[in-house]
Motif scaffolding. Structure first.
Motif, short mmCIF file in Angstrom:
data_model
loop_
_atom_site.label_atom_id
_atom_site.label_comp_id
_atom_site.label_asym_id
_atom_site.label_seq_id
_atom_site.Cartn_x
_atom_site.Cartn_y
_atom_site.Cartn_z
N GLY A 283 -4.24 -40.79 0.07
CA GLY A 283 -5.18 -40.46 1.12
C GLY A 283 -6.56 -40.05 0.65
N ILE A 284 -6.86 -40.24 -0.63
CA ILE A 284 -8.16 -39.85 -1.19
C ILE A 284 -9.02 -41.10 -1.34
N ALA A 285 -10.22 -41.05 -0.80
CA ALA A 285 -11.12 -42.21 -0.82
C ALA A 285 -11.44 -42.62 -2.25
N ASN A 286 -11.40 -43.93 -2.51
CA ASN A 286 -11.73 -44.51 -3.82
C ASN A 286 -10.75 -44.14 -4.93
N HIS A 287 -9.60 -43.55 -4.57
CA HIS A 287 -8.65 -43.11 -5.60
C HIS A 287 -7.45 -44.05 -5.59
N VAL A 288 -7.69 -45.29 -6.06
CA VAL A 288 -6.69 -46.35 -6.02
C VAL A 288 -6.37 -46.82 -7.44
N PHE A 289 -5.08 -46.93 -7.75
CA PHE A 289 -4.66 -47.36 -9.07
C PHE A 289 -4.92 -48.85 -9.26
N ASN A 290 -5.42 -49.21 -10.45
CA ASN A 290 -5.61 -50.61 -10.81
C ASN A 290 -4.88 -50.88 -12.12
N ALA A 291 -4.00 -51.86 -12.09
CA ALA A 291 -3.18 -52.17 -13.26
C ALA A 291 -3.97 -53.02 -14.26
N GLY A 292 -3.39 -53.17 -15.45
CA GLY A 292 -3.94 -54.09 -16.44
C GLY A 292 -4.69 -53.45 -17.58
N ALA A 293 -4.77 -52.13 -17.62
CA ALA A 293 -5.49 -51.47 -18.71
C ALA A 293 -4.73 -51.66 -20.02
N ARG A 294 -5.47 -51.88 -21.10
CA ARG A 294 -4.85 -52.00 -22.42
C ARG A 294 -5.84 -51.57 -23.49
N SER A 295 -5.31 -51.07 -24.59
CA SER A 295 -6.14 -50.67 -25.72
C SER A 295 -6.32 -51.83 -26.68
N TYR A 296 -7.45 -51.84 -27.34
CA TYR A 296 -7.68 -52.77 -28.43
C TYR A 296 -8.68 -52.12 -29.36
N PRO A 297 -8.81 -52.60 -30.60
CA PRO A 297 -9.63 -51.91 -31.60
C PRO A 297 -11.03 -51.57 -31.07
N GLY A 298 -11.36 -50.28 -31.21
CA GLY A 298 -12.66 -49.80 -30.77
C GLY A 298 -12.71 -49.43 -29.30
N HIS A 299 -11.64 -49.69 -28.57
CA HIS A 299 -11.59 -49.41 -27.14
C HIS A 299 -10.24 -48.78 -26.82
#
Length: 398
Positions: A283-299
């Motif tokens: 119920g919080i505005a703009n507080h929506v989960f988005n999948a697909g995050a991953r780490s890679y070197p330097g990030h």
């Protein structure tokens, strides 16, 4: 105190200006989604933006003669892609370079002061000559570039004028690279600020000193333990002192060392928000989960118990490492737009419009509201003092 905001973006600098006591006579922005964000919040009576006169369009086409009356300050963040480390580094050759329009606004409005913000990359050696050119133009905005004149030739003309007996600057301009974390923003965000005062005012001004520090955060965590107590983190769940910081922490045990307030961390900013992955219907505005995050070197994301890495807009969508949360267990996820707004110190009643990618682009380009308020507040205080002193002199003369 009337002001004009150029290249307003998501409104961070404009909002900070408003909180410092400035009243916008015009807020100029070309990006439609950013303008939709403004309009949505105006329609919903978000107190920071409700009265802003918004002009959606190219700053190059704006007629400053329509504003009327004296303008105390011009502010804005000219598009930073020409100088960004994440951009194409084309500088003055990039059609997105809007510093000439910032200079035009100063020339035509003749404000008492101006505040312009840009990326750290503007100070790179590659752009040293062009940065000096920007500095000279803002110091002498009346000395216009002639039609067909190369910028290098114009710069030489400005240099000769500046060093001549008749070359007193119209504006006294200073600049400094500031880290937003040093001023209470939960993000390591380094930006260049150029501030100028009209020379006939005789204003004496310096950038506000830092009031937050990493040393204070380290003391709060590892000497007093107040940080963990404040967030109710049990001792068994607290990390061990990082070996690389052990010597610095040992020095901080001396209570006589003044270190200011602790840097604010990601945990400080978002701890009261529900996990969007576990609670998608929050119920919080703009507080929506988005999948697909991953780490890679330097990030590898932003650790929970440090200020966030610099949020970035991305050239082709949301960049991973800078806009991810690194959880204590080593997993990562994208920040939601609401979390990013917290990291940029926007209020929770300010809602962002557009797709998630576009919303994060707005936030990645924004000036943190708190940092803007600190700078604008200092400028406003100096202008008030100078105005009151001039009024006093006029009264005495009468």
């Amino acid at each position: 105190m009337r002001s004009v905001e150029l290249f307003a973006g998501a409104g961070g600098l404009a909002m900070g200006m408003g909180r410092a006591g400035f009243n916008h006579a015009a807020v100029i922005e070309w990006n439609h989604d950013s303008c939709e964000t403004f309009r949505f919040n105006q329609q919903n009576h978000a107190h920071d933006v409700e009265q802003w006169p918004l002009f959606e369009g190219d700053a190059r086409a704006f007629d400053y003669g329509t504003i009327g009356g004296d303008v105390m300050v011009v502010s804005g963040g000219p598009p930073c892609q020409p100088f960004s480390l994440g951009g194409k580094h084309r500088g003055h050759m990039d059609e997105r370079d809007m510093f000439p329009q910032a200079v035009r606004a100063v020339r035509e409005l003749q404000p008492k002061a101006f505040i312009f913000e840009n990326v750290k990359g503007l100070l790179r050696q590659t752009f040293a000559s062009y940065f000096e050119y920007i500095h000279l133009q803002l110091s002498h905005p009346e000395l216009m570039r002639k039609k067909g004149e190369a910028w290098e030739r114009h710069c030489g003309r400005l240099e000769r004028h500046h060093t001549s007996n008749k070359g007193a600057a119209s504006y006294n301009v200073v600049y400094r690279l500031l880290n937003a974390a040093d001023h209470g923003v939960p993000q390591r965000r380094e930006r260049v600020f150029l501030v100028g005062f009209r020379s006939d005012l005789g204003v004496e001004w310096a950038f506000p000193e830092a009031t937050y520090s990493e040393e204070a955060l380290l003391r709060d965590m590892w000497v007093t333990g107040d940080y963990w107590e404040r967030h109710r983190v049990a001792k068994r769940n607290r990390p061990t002192i990082p070996l690389k910081l052990a010597l610095r922490i040992a020095r901080l045990r001396d209570d006589d060392i003044f270190t200011g307030l602790p840097w604010r961390t990601v945990r400080d900013a978002i701890a009261d928000l529900p996990d969007p992955e576990k609670h998608p219907r929050n119920g919080i505005a703009n507080h929506v989960f988005n999948a697909g995050a991953r780490s890679y070197p330097g990030h590898t994301g932003s650790p929970l118990d440090e200020p966030a890495k610099t949020l970035k807009a991305g050239d082709h969508g949301v960049p991973g490492g800078e806009n991810m949360l690194l959880r204590p267990n080593g997993s990562v996820r994208y920040f939601t737009a609401r979390e990013a707004a917290r990291l940029q110190t926007f209020p929770d009643d300010y809602i962002f419009c557009g797709s998630w990618t576009e919303t994060m682009r707005q936030l990645g380009n924004a000036v943190p509201v708190r940092l803007a308020e600190v700078i604008a507040g200092s400028v406003a205080a100096s202008l008030r003092v100078k105005t009151e002193n001039l009024m006093g002199l006029d009264c005495n003369a009468a």
